[in-house]
Design an enzyme around this catalytic site. Structure first.
Site, PDB file in Angstrom:
ATOM      1  N   TYR A 159      41.122  37.499  34.545  1.00 21.85           N
ATOM      2  CA  TYR A 159      41.081  36.862  35.861  1.00 21.85           C
ATOM      3  C   TYR A 159      42.473  36.364  36.253  1.00 21.85           C
ATOM      4  CZ  TYR A 159      39.517  33.733  39.604  1.00 21.85           C
ATOM      5  OH  TYR A 159      39.329  33.106  40.807  1.00 21.85           O
ATOM      6  N   LYS A 163      44.933  37.601  39.491  1.00 25.95           N
ATOM      7  CA  LYS A 163      45.373  36.653  40.521  1.00 25.95           C
ATOM      8  C   LYS A 163      46.900  36.528  40.541  1.00 25.95           C
ATOM      9  CE  LYS A 163      41.281  35.671  42.064  1.00 25.95           C
ATOM     10  NZ  LYS A 163      40.855  36.080  43.425  1.00 25.95           N
TER      11      LYS A 163
END
Length: 254
Positions: A159, A163
């Site tokens: 994740y 990002k």
């Protein structure tokens, strides 16, 4: 002496595309932009939920339409955006989180998260920009990333990686499209109570970690993102591009 005039936050006459708009942060952003006067196109995979939300907005006196869309289906997404009239504003809030220790990451999970959070975001942003450039129009393109785009997190290697990647292409695109008046920025929230974060808030150890890190002593709500998104979409932020707004309660301050 003439007093300076505050730039307008009004978005009347602007068209906004909001992905992930059926719930959570995306829904809140769509409402905020509509309240500021924008004509909002709600995009997500669930056509039924989108139409229900759009109808609620219309009943409240706002302009809203729907675009059923899977951001990770690049060809279909590009076709849908190309067929629509150019959007002055993009807010991409479509996202996926599958958390695990880095050594236990499954390739399929890696691909699913990357395909939406990074690849989909990249090609969605370029698709909207192409429409603006073809019409010679300026615009404001906003991706919702995360505070995890600036730090690391437990069980969040994939994740965080996706990002951080969005923050990188945001800067590069801002350089490329600045001469056309197209601004590219991100909003980076802390943990916000949404369907995406339910599993985290169900874990007492994670809740303790979150509460210790957020200096203002509370987790985020979707309403915390509504003001910042109107700011970035509007002329009030006319000199902001290639950067981010951290809405993290002080998480990244230390």
């Amino acid at each position: 002496m003439s007093l300076p005039k505050t730039p307008s936050f009004n978005l009347s006459g602007k068209r906004a595309l909001v992905t992930g708009a059926s719930s959570g942060i995306g829904l809140a952003c769509a409402v905020a932009l509509a309240e500021a006067g924008a004509e909002v196109t709600l995009a997500a995979r669930s056509a039924e939920k989108l139409e229900t939300t759009a109808q609620e907005l219309r009943e409240a006196g706002f302009k809203a339409e729907t675009m059923p869309l899977d951001v990770s289906d690049i060809a279909a997404m590009q076709a849908a955006v190309t067929q629509a009239r150019p959007f002055d504003i993009l807010v991409n809030s479509a996202g996926l989180a599958i958390h695990s220790p880095a050594l236990e990451t499954q390739e399929d999970d890696f691909d699913r998260v990357s395909d939406l959070n990074f690849k989909g975001a990249y090609f969605l942003t370029t698709a909207v920009a192409k429409g603006l450039i073809a019409e010679g129009k300026p615009g404001s393109l906003i991706n919702i990333t995360s505070q995890m785009a600036h730090v690391g997190g437990i069980d969040r290697a994939v994740y965080c990686g996706t990002k951080h990647a969005v923050e990188g292409f945001t800067k590069a695109m801002a350089i490329e499209w600045g001469p056309q008046g197209i601004r590219v920025n991100t909003i980076c929230p802390t943990f916000i109570r949404t369907p995406l974060t339910e599993s985290t808030f169900d874990n007492p150890e994670r809740v303790k970690w979150i509460e210790e890190k957020i200096k203002l002593g509370r987790v985020g709500e979707v309403t915390d993102i509504m003001g910042p998104v109107v700011y970035l979409a509007s002329d009030a932020s006319a000199l902001m591009t290639g950067t981010h707004m951290l809405i993290d309660g002080g998480w990244t301050a230390d």
